[in-house]
Structure formats: structure tokens, C-alpha cells
Design a protein around this motif. Structure first.
Motif, short mmCIF file in Angstrom:
data_model
loop_
_atom_site.label_atom_id
_atom_site.label_comp_id
_atom_site.label_asym_id
_atom_site.label_seq_id
_atom_site.Cartn_x
_atom_site.Cartn_y
_atom_site.Cartn_z
N ALA A 128 7.93 3.61 7.54
CA ALA A 128 8.81 3.37 6.39
C ALA A 128 8.02 3.02 5.14
N THR A 129 6.70 2.79 5.28
CA THR A 129 5.86 2.59 4.10
C THR A 129 5.76 3.87 3.26
N LEU A 130 6.44 4.91 3.68
CA LEU A 130 6.64 6.08 2.83
C LEU A 130 7.12 5.66 1.45
N ALA A 131 7.98 4.62 1.41
CA ALA A 131 8.48 4.13 0.13
C ALA A 131 7.35 3.65 -0.77
N GLN A 132 6.31 3.06 -0.17
CA GLN A 132 5.19 2.53 -0.95
C GLN A 132 4.23 3.62 -1.39
N ASP A 133 4.39 4.85 -0.88
CA ASP A 133 3.64 5.99 -1.40
C ASP A 133 4.38 6.64 -2.56
N ILE A 134 5.69 6.58 -2.53
CA ILE A 134 6.49 7.22 -3.57
C ILE A 134 6.34 6.51 -4.90
N VAL A 135 6.26 5.17 -4.88
CA VAL A 135 6.18 4.42 -6.14
C VAL A 135 4.91 4.74 -6.94
N PRO A 136 3.71 4.74 -6.33
CA PRO A 136 2.53 5.16 -7.10
C PRO A 136 2.60 6.62 -7.55
N TYR A 347 -0.55 -1.09 -12.72
CA TYR A 347 -0.83 0.34 -12.80
C TYR A 347 -1.70 0.69 -14.00
N ARG A 348 -1.82 -0.24 -14.96
CA ARG A 348 -2.69 -0.02 -16.11
C ARG A 348 -4.14 -0.45 -15.83
N ILE A 349 -4.34 -1.18 -14.75
CA ILE A 349 -5.67 -1.72 -14.46
C ILE A 349 -6.66 -0.62 -14.15
N ASP A 350 -6.31 0.23 -13.17
CA ASP A 350 -7.21 1.30 -12.73
C ASP A 350 -6.37 2.43 -12.15
N PRO A 351 -6.12 3.51 -12.91
CA PRO A 351 -5.29 4.60 -12.40
C PRO A 351 -5.80 5.21 -11.11
N ALA A 352 -7.11 5.13 -10.85
CA ALA A 352 -7.66 5.72 -9.64
C ALA A 352 -7.43 4.85 -8.41
N ALA A 353 -6.92 3.63 -8.60
CA ALA A 353 -6.73 2.71 -7.47
C ALA A 353 -5.27 2.27 -7.36
N ARG A 354 -4.34 3.08 -7.83
CA ARG A 354 -2.94 2.63 -7.87
C ARG A 354 -2.36 2.33 -6.49
N SER A 355 -2.69 3.13 -5.50
CA SER A 355 -2.15 2.86 -4.16
C SER A 355 -2.66 1.53 -3.63
N ARG A 356 -3.94 1.22 -3.85
CA ARG A 356 -4.50 -0.04 -3.37
C ARG A 356 -3.97 -1.22 -4.17
N LEU A 357 -3.84 -1.06 -5.48
CA LEU A 357 -3.27 -2.13 -6.30
C LEU A 357 -1.82 -2.42 -5.88
N ASN A 358 -1.07 -1.36 -5.61
CA ASN A 358 0.30 -1.52 -5.16
C ASN A 358 0.34 -2.22 -3.80
N ALA A 359 -0.62 -1.90 -2.93
CA ALA A 359 -0.68 -2.54 -1.61
C ALA A 359 -0.92 -4.03 -1.73
#
Length: 406
Positions: A128-136, A347-359
Motif C-alpha cells: 500500500a506504500t504505492l501511495a507514497q510513490d504517487i506523491v513524489p 520537495y524544494r530541498i533536493d529534487p533528486a532525493a524526493r522519494s527519500r525526503l518523503n520517506a
């Protein structure tokens, strides 16, 4: 870095995190729906536990492990799987998770015993962490000027899925049985997976870090970026109050003087959903006025709502119910507005690390929700509802302090 091969079916071209443009409403709607239906899979089981326990011959205490393992799977998935979105094509990751989630929901619906249902529940949480992939993905695709609004709309879908899932599953289970809810959920995720495959683009990975280094970088991001720490701590504190309210509301309403059933608690979920619907407005304000203003306003609104709710026991029963509904709308609006603004910050911190920042952000939120649920149950049993709402107000005020301190 080499580009990723595009499938022959009609999808948009491959994009990098730096590429963004105005998005059609249909695509935003798809991502909002996908996030909502994915995260709703975590909560379908909760209103059905009583019916489920009798049907499979398990005790109520043992059946309580079903939502526990689902939430545990979701937390592990955020920590261990969400960072992969920076290392691999998010398009493929979403398709794999959608397929696994469909299979897990079908397994849950077909479970003959708790021995099968429990591992299925853990697998539901992980996928269900599919949801956390959709947001980034939404943050990557959106233009800079509308990123907050787009992410806010997608988060509205996610939050509405959380708040309405219990209401829907309770009705479906009562009319058609608990297994039917899992089958319907599987069908909905199958449709979302097919839509993702057809309409969402592929994404070029933003890092080549191996998996162990990818996970290790989460701590590095935490240490390196003060803005991430402030956002995660403040949102975690707001999540404490959010969880404290919703995890004890049904118990409070069931007891004297209300003596209401689970359907009443579900109805208050609708009031909370009304607050979540304002998330796109919060994103729009974050785009125009800056996220700092929105985070402070959201924390202040949540604190005010909880202080108001702590006064409810002094009033008549009908007035208390109205105050509960109004408070649910206000604090939910405050918590969700702050979440949207905090996502705009990270999301403004590092666009290349958005998935990790979101995590990192959502792991802190989950910790806050877990603490809120445990501590609120103890406070309700020992000191009553006013202690729960007072505790939630204190947590919200601490979040406001984090946002105001320089």
C-alpha cells in the motif's frame, strides 16, 4: 545517465525530476484517486474485525493483530521501499506494488483462517506504500508555480481515502460480508494499476547509489537539512494529536453518556474528510504566500480546535456532538494544511532525493501517530476525554513552537 526505454503503449515520454509542466486535470485526478484507494487498503479491516473474528473462529484479541500488522507493514514499506523511487524508475515500482497489492487483497478475502490473513495483512501494508510513490511523482510532474496545489490535490485523495475507508468498509461488510470488501478493493487497485501503466510516464532514476547506501542516505539527509528536521518534527507532533483523537473517538462515543455505535464514529470521519478537502487550497497558499505561513496557521488552527474540544464535556450532549463535528473539521484542516506545506518545503530541498525526503517525513508522521494512539488510550482510561484533547492540544502547540522558532 542513459534514458529509460519507453513502452510501446501510449504513455508520456520519460521525464527527469527537473522536467515539469502544467498537468491536465485528468492526470491529477488519476494520481489523487490512486493515492486514496491505495492507502484506504490499510483501514478497510478495522470496522470489520467483529464480523471477521466470528467468521474465521478467532478471538477478538488475536484478530486485533490484523490492523496492527497492516500498519507495521506500511511503516516498514515507507522506510525500506519508498527510497527506491530515487534509484529506479518509479513507473515500474508503482506497477509492481499495484500487482502485489491486488494479490494481497485477494489473499485476504480468500483467507480460511487467521494464519493466512495475518501475513496477507502485512503484505497489504507493504504494498500500500504505492501511495507514497504517487506523491513524489506528482511533485516531479508539476510545474514549480503549481507544485503545492497539485500535491495538495493528490494529498486530498490520499487523506480522503484514509477518512472514508472505514465508513465504506463498514457498510459493505454489513451488506455483503467482510470478504466482499477485500475483493472490491482488489478490483479498484487493479483498475488503478492499469491506468498507471497507460497514462503515467516513465522516470529516469536520480541516483545510482546501491540499496544499502540509499537507506543510509536517509540519516545523512536528516543531518544535512535543518528544513527537513523541522518539517518532520512539527508534522510528527501534529500527527500525535490527529491519532489521539481518531483512535479514541469510537471508544468515547460508545461509553456513557453517548452510548453510540461504530456507525456514529464513522459519521465523524465524514466531518474530518470535509477538512481534508481544503488541502488544495493550502497548497495554493503555500505556492503564493510561502509554506512557512501555512505551517504556522495549520498548527495554530489544530491547537485551537483541540482546546475547544477539551471544553466539550462541560456542555449539553447535543452541543457536544456539534462541537465534536466542528472540531474534527478544524483540526483536520489544520493538520492537512501543515502536511501539504511541509511537503512543499522538503520537495524544494533536493529534487533528486524526493522519494527519500518523503520517506523521512512520513516515518516521523507514523511514529507520531503510533505514540498518539498508545498515549491517548492510556489517558482516556485513566483521566477521561478532556485529558486526550488536552494532550492533543499540547502536541499541536509544540508543533507551532517548532515552526516559530528560528
Amino acid at each position: 545517465m542513459s534514458s529509460t526505454k519507453v513502452l510501446p503503449h501510449p504513455v508520456a515520454p520519460s521525464v527527469t525530476p527537473a522536467q515539469s509542466h502544467a498537468l491536465p486535470r485528468s492526470l491529477i485526478g488519476l494520481m489523487a484517486t490512486g493515492a486514496g484507494l491505495s492507502v484506504a487498503s490499510l483501514y478497510y479491516s478495522q470496522p470489520m474485525l467483529g464480523v471477521l473474528a466470528g467468521d474465521i473462529g478467532a478471538s477478538g484479541q488475536a484478530t486485533g493483530l490484523v490492523p496492527t500488522l497492516t500498519q507495521l507493514g506500511y511503516a516498514l514499506g515507507i522506510l525500506l521501499l519508498a527510497p527506491l523511487g530515487d534509484r529506479h524508475d518509479r513507473h515500474n515500482i508503482m506497477l509492481i506494488k499495484a500487482a502485489v497489492l491486488v494479490l494481497a487483497l485477494l489473499l485476504a478475502g480468500l483467507s480460511p483462517s487467521l494464519a493466512v490473513l495475518l501475513p496477507a495483512s502485512l503484505l497489504i501494508g507493504l504494498s500500500a506504500t504505492l501511495a507514497q510513490d504517487i506523491v513524489p511523482v506528482a511533485a516531479t510532474l508539476a510545474a514549480e508555480a503549481e507544485r503545492g496545489k497539485v500535491v495538495g490535490t493528490v494529498m486530498t485523495g490520499l487523506l480522503t481515502g484514509i477518512l472514508l475507508s472505514r465508513v465504506i468498509s463498514g457498510v459493505v461488510a454489513e451488506q455483503y460480508g467482510w470478504r466482499a470488501m477485500f475483493f472490491i478493493a482488489a478490483a479498484s487497485i487493479l483498475c488503478i494499476g492499469l491506468a498507471i501503466r497507460r497514462y503515467l510516464p516513465r522516470f529516469q532514476p536520480s541516483t545510482t547509489l546501491p540499496y544499502h547506501a540509499l537507506l543510509g542516505s536517509l540519516l545523512g539527509l536528516w543531518r544535512q537539512h535543518r528544513a527537513l528536521r523541522r518539517a518532520a518534527i512539527a508534522q510528527g507532533l501534529l500527527s500525535v494529536g490527529f491519532s489521539a483523537f481518531w483512535s479514541t473517538l469510537a471508544i468515547m462515543l460508545h461509553a456513557s453518556p453517548f452510548h453510540m455505535g461504530s456507525a456514529a464514529a464513522g459519521a465523524f470521519g465524514l466531518a474530518g474528510a470535509a477538512g481534508a478537502l481544503a488541502a488544495p487550497l493550502a497548497g495554493h497558499l503555500a505556492d503564493r504566500k510561502g509554506p512557512e505561513v501555512v505551517t504556522r496557521a495549520g498548527a495554530a488552527l489544530a491547537a485551537m480546535a483541540f482546546v475547544m474540544l477539551s471544553l466539550a464535556p462541560m456542555l449539553s450532549l447535543n452541543t457536544q456532538l456539534g462541537l465534536l463535528a466542528a472540531g474534527a473539521v478544524l483540526f483536520d484542516l489544520g493538520v492537512q494544511a501543515s502536511l501539504i506545506a511541509h511537503q512543499a518545503v522538503i520537495y524544494r530541498i533536493d529534487p533528486a532525493a524526493r522519494s527519500r525526503l518523503n520517506a523521512v517525513l512520513f516515518v516521523c508522521m507514523f511514529i507520531g501517530m503510533s505514540l498518539g494512539s498508545v498515549l491517548a488510550s492510556m489517558l482516556l482510561a485513566g483521566y477521561g476525554w478532556s485529558a486526550v484533547t488536552g494532550f492533543a492540544a499540547l502536541a499541536s502547540l509544540l508543533a507551532l513552537l517548532v515552526r516559530c522558532r528560528r
